[in-house]
Design an enzyme around this catalytic site. Sequence first.
Site, short mmCIF file in Angstrom:
data_model
loop_
_atom_site.label_atom_id
_atom_site.label_comp_id
_atom_site.label_asym_id
_atom_site.label_seq_id
_atom_site.Cartn_x
_atom_site.Cartn_y
_atom_site.Cartn_z
N SER A 394 39.71 39.33 40.42
CA SER A 394 40.26 40.33 39.51
C SER A 394 39.32 40.50 38.22
O SER A 394 38.10 40.90 38.50
CB SER A 394 41.67 39.71 38.95
OG SER A 394 42.26 40.68 38.22
N ASP A 506 44.63 43.08 44.07
CA ASP A 506 44.34 41.95 43.22
C ASP A 506 44.24 40.59 43.95
O ASP A 506 45.23 40.09 44.66
CB ASP A 506 45.41 41.74 42.05
CG ASP A 506 44.72 40.86 40.77
OD1 ASP A 506 44.06 39.96 41.16
OD2 ASP A 506 44.99 41.34 39.69
#
Length: 610
Positions: A394, A506
């Site tokens: 991320s 993510d």
Amino acid sequence: MLEHLSDEELQQLAPEMQEEHYEPGKLIMQKGEVSQRVYILVSGQVQVFISTEIKVELAILSKGQFFGEMSCLTGDPISAHVEAIDNVHVISVSRSGMLLLMDKNREFRSQIIESMIKRIQNSNERVLEEHSKSQIIMKLHESEEQERYGELIGESAEMRTLLRSIEHLSTERVHVVVIGESGTGKVNVARALHYRATNGQYPLLVLNVADMSLVDWETKVIAAKGGTIVIEEAESCPSEKLLQLLEAAAQIRIILTSTCPLKIVSHLAVLPVPPLRERTEDIPLLAQYFLEKEGAGKAQEILSQDALSMLSLFPYLDNNVEELRNIVREAYIRSEGRMIYSHHLRFGRVRKVGDRPVIGLALGSGAARGMAHLGVLNILEQEGIPIDMIAGTSVGSMVGGAYAAGMSVKECMKVLSTISWGQLVRPTFPMRSLVHNAPIISFIEKHVGKRLIEELPIPFGAIASDVSTGEAHIMRTGSLAHAIAASTAVPVAMRPVNYQGKHLADGAIVHPVPAALVRSMGADIVIAVNVCPESFTKGAARHLIDSLMNTIDIMSAKLIKEELQLADVILRPDLGFNQISFKDADDYIAAGEVVTREAITQIRQKIAAS
């Protein structure tokens, strides 16, 4: 031979004859060549042999015997090698000289004819003998391969798809390329296809053809008639040669194994083998199988849950199933045959004595709190702590990717600490999610260029999650900007990124702090930076995004605790709960600097002790 010839005939023969000497070990004739002369031994001995995987002696010839006459008379290639055993003296005669001798010397003519008939008879007997030997050798080889590779084990969706593909291809007589990473069991897959197609009634040969001649290949094709030849590491063989081999492969199936797509793929059926990290539910079954092979009784009962969790977290970049087998086998030895716990497991490479330890940095997820990673990098750089590789999840992929691409810490601070969501996302239409993060691709490329991950100055890996399977997707090749976009696409809030043939979101929901990835990339010392909150007593969420981010943090907490067991140094900056706004970037950077400065002594001690 010469005593019955007239002076005129001797004079006519003289230009066709010559004396030759060979030292021990000298190759006089080579299999596959066409001999222009017959060699008659005056003194010394020669060995006649064939050589494939092993050297097989066919005959020892001595004074008065000759060789090369079949090829010399017929023009066919020589069927075996001839090598001097000791100092050899020969008289060689050309084809025209040999015909003259046969015409003028009845005894020599009879000897040649008798020798040729005997050679033909012996050749037929040798063919039968060699066929019998080859069958035994192939059965032994197959048994060894079975022992080495075991069975195709797994119940995951990926394994079921693979088995269905094998079943389908077994009914089609087509050449196949099996593509997969090192250690995924590509030869084992090829074996399964062969046995499914032939019921084991025809030969299977496993070869590496990089240095193989076309003549040798033709011999292998004859030996494998009706069966299969598996060519290992086909990516190392020129495409032109592979095509040539395929064209010369009548009545057999060719299966190529490769770690990457081949240029000749249009000529072949493609059978992909998934890496172990994309079928993690098969890991317990494989681990139990390997323990049983080591002699463990009730293997499913001696693997603790924490050990299984750790085994499932590790990405096995180096050698997949083979790597898992080695880890499990060594853990069984350390446990002395008793219950295996996570502390018995040893992941990563074995460092050579005297080498400096490789230091890897694992930068975790945490949205705006990830600006603390810049503070960590700043102090490590000031203190001269080398960073040999980086993995990021991320926001960790954004910071780590920029640094790995060559941006200095100051440049990263200047760009990333002033970032805003308006530069990274846009509303979606139609509204399948709140926003999409395609603008992040342009943002990254604006500052570091259109870079490929495999070409970055510092080895780098980014983690996303495959929304179709829930498995981790590791990106160590391809576009850096697209990898960062995939790794940062918050589920529900952002539209998944379609990249590398998958729909990706993510990476925080699979590897929030990618310590396992850095270890698998080859790090001896893993410094993990965890910017997730320590507790979740935040009160009511202020809005939907707050609620989503809190949910991801709660999901990540257990994963973080397990994965950080693979880290040598854990840095947890003292951060607040806000993770949406970048306005506190300076405070986050400062917190990263503080926690890193406090850990410098520990880091140096780890380096010194490694």
